[in-house]
Design an enzyme around this catalytic site. Structure first.
Site, PDB file in Angstrom:
ATOM      1  CD  GLU A  17      -2.702   1.195   2.602  1.00 12.19           C
ATOM      2  OE1 GLU A  17      -2.379   0.460   3.569  1.00 12.19           O
ATOM      3  OE2 GLU A  17      -3.676   1.973   2.648  1.00 12.19           O
TER       4      GLU A  17
ATOM      5  CG  ASP B 145     -10.730   1.690   6.323  1.00 10.75           C
ATOM      6  OD1 ASP B 145     -11.030   0.963   7.288  1.00 10.75           O
ATOM      7  OD2 ASP B 145      -9.636   1.615   5.721  1.00 10.75           O
TER       8      ASP B 145
HETATM    9  N1  HPA Z   1      -4.201  -0.110   5.532  1.00 10.69           N
HETATM   10  C1  HPA Z   1      -3.690  -0.531   6.687  1.00 10.69           C
HETATM   11  N2  HPA Z   1      -4.426  -0.660   7.771  1.00 10.69           N
HETATM   12  C2  HPA Z   1      -5.723  -0.389   7.720  1.00 10.69           C
HETATM   13  C3  HPA Z   1      -6.292   0.067   6.555  1.00 10.69           C
HETATM   14  C4  HPA Z   1      -5.490   0.186   5.398  1.00 10.69           C
HETATM   15  O1  HPA Z   1      -5.910   0.563   4.292  1.00 10.69           O
HETATM   16  N3  HPA Z   1      -7.598   0.276   6.834  1.00 10.69           N
HETATM   17  C5  HPA Z   1      -7.798  -0.048   8.122  1.00 10.69           C
HETATM   18  N4  HPA Z   1      -6.661  -0.438   8.665  1.00 10.69           N
HETATM   19 ZN    ZN Z   2      -7.261  -2.165   4.300  1.00 12.53          ZN
END
Ligand code: HPA
Ligand code: ZN
Length: 349
Positions: free
Chosen positions: A208, A287
């Site tokens: 990410e 989210d």
């Molecule tokens: N990345 C990492 N942790 C998380 C995320 C995310 O997109 N959403 C909720 N916790």
């Molecule tokens: Zn996530």
């Protein structure tokens, strides 16, 4: 379907909303809308550092993953009792059913709650009961994935697994989320090995904000069956080839990437390129209460920004079913529904 019926561009948003889909990357705590946060705060007499729903919403201006996580954990502080977890999950499942999500694999972060003294049973039983009620009453299928917080220790993850084992039949797998940079997959190698021995499915957030090496290590050291996000793979041609060859699903979340500044602009989101290179990509909301949209908003805004077409919509929906942890028998009726929706839109053209 041998070929995808042509659907005119102006009908694409309606097609994207109507098509059945599975959602595979969704944090249940990330579905807490500000209105529900305030209602639960009042019900549970929890003081919030925000004066109003509007003030809370105005704080949703993120610069990176950590700036979001700080607010996300603060929002979750209103969840105390089994009924709170039930109400949160029920609200999401109703919303998802309206988006024609036929199946959801839902992350929950038990450590966020057990650290505050909430019992593991309250968390799991509330969520599980909402899933079963929604299946019966709304016809939406769902399953739970316990996600470890990677900013905490592996020892803490082991203790969390231990606490959840009496409820083993109520979740299908484990994941890894929270602050990625500085918390690489290998930190959790032993606990993931134990989870695999227990027959749990294994997924992990990787790539990410973290480098392509974290994606490789999630596969090789954790045994991840799916990669959550994974968009940084775009920087590494050899990794892209491997992900395509091994058909590793990536659960991509376009609006999350935009709001957390992983991409500067949806028009330059790597998803079309990942798809074009044969990766098993899916579209998800991550989210949705924090990132400005549920799964259909992710589809519609991405397609608008990138000029993707009905053929790509078909592929993304098929990928979502193939990447889910259900049996082929469960998948078959969803594929039939998908075909029926595409045929209806082609006929109406
Ligand atoms: N990345 C990492 N942790 C998380 C995320 C995310 O997109 N959403 C909720 N916790
Ligand atoms: Zn996530």
């Amino acid at each position: 379907m041998a070929s995808i019926p042509p659907v005119p561009r102006e009908r694409l948003p309606a097609l994207l909303r109507a098509m059945p889909k599975a959602e595979l990357h969704l944090h249940i705590e990330g579905t807490l809308e500000p209105e529900l946060i305030f209602a639960l705060a009042q019900r549970n007499q929890v003081r919030l550092p925000y004066a109003s729903v509007q003030a809370l919403r105005e704080a949703y201006a993120f610069t990176d993953l950590q700036s979001f996580l700080d607010i996300y954990y603060a929002g979750a502080s209103v969840l105390l009792h089994e009924q709170d977890f039930y109400d949160m999950a029920r609200a999401y499942l109703e919303r998802a059913a309206r988006d024609n999500v036929v199946h959801a694999e839902i992350f929950f972060d038990p450590q966020t709650h057990t650290q505050r003294g909430v019992a593991m049973q309250a968390v799991v039983n509330g969520l599980y009961r909402a899933c079963r009620d929604a299946e019966r009453e709304l016809g939406i299928s769902s399953a739970l994935i316990l996600s470890f917080l990677r900013h905490l220790s592996e020892e803490d993850a082991f203790a969390t697994l231990q606490a959840a084992l009496p409820l083993r039949e109520r979740f299908i797998g484990v994941g890894l989320d929270s602050s990625e940079l500085g918390n690489p997959p290998e930190k959790f190698e032993r606990v993931f090995a134990r989870c695999r021995e227990l027959g749990l499915h294994v997924v992990a957030h990787a790539g990410e904000e973290g480098p392509p090496a974290y994606i490789r290590d999630a596969l090789d050291r954790l045994g991840a069956e799916r990669i959550d996000h994974g968009v940084q793979a775009i920087q590494d041609a050899a990794l892209m080839q491997r992900l395509a060859r091994e058909a590793v699903p990536l659960t991509v979340c376009p609006l999350s990437n935009l709001k957390l500044c992983v991409v500067g602009d949806l028009a330059r989101h790597p998803l079309p390129q990942l798809l074009a290179q044969g990766l098993k990509v899916t579209v998800n909301s991550d989210d949705p209460a924090y990132f400005g949209g549920y799964v259909n908003d992710n589809f519609v805004q991405l397609f608008e920004a990138t000029a993707m077409d009905a053929g790509q919509a078909w592929q993304l929906a098929v990928n979502s079913f193939e990447a889910s942890f259900v049996t082929p028998a469960q998948r078959a009726p969803w594929m039939q529904q998908l075909r029926a929706v595409f045929e209806r839109f082609a006929r109406a053209a």
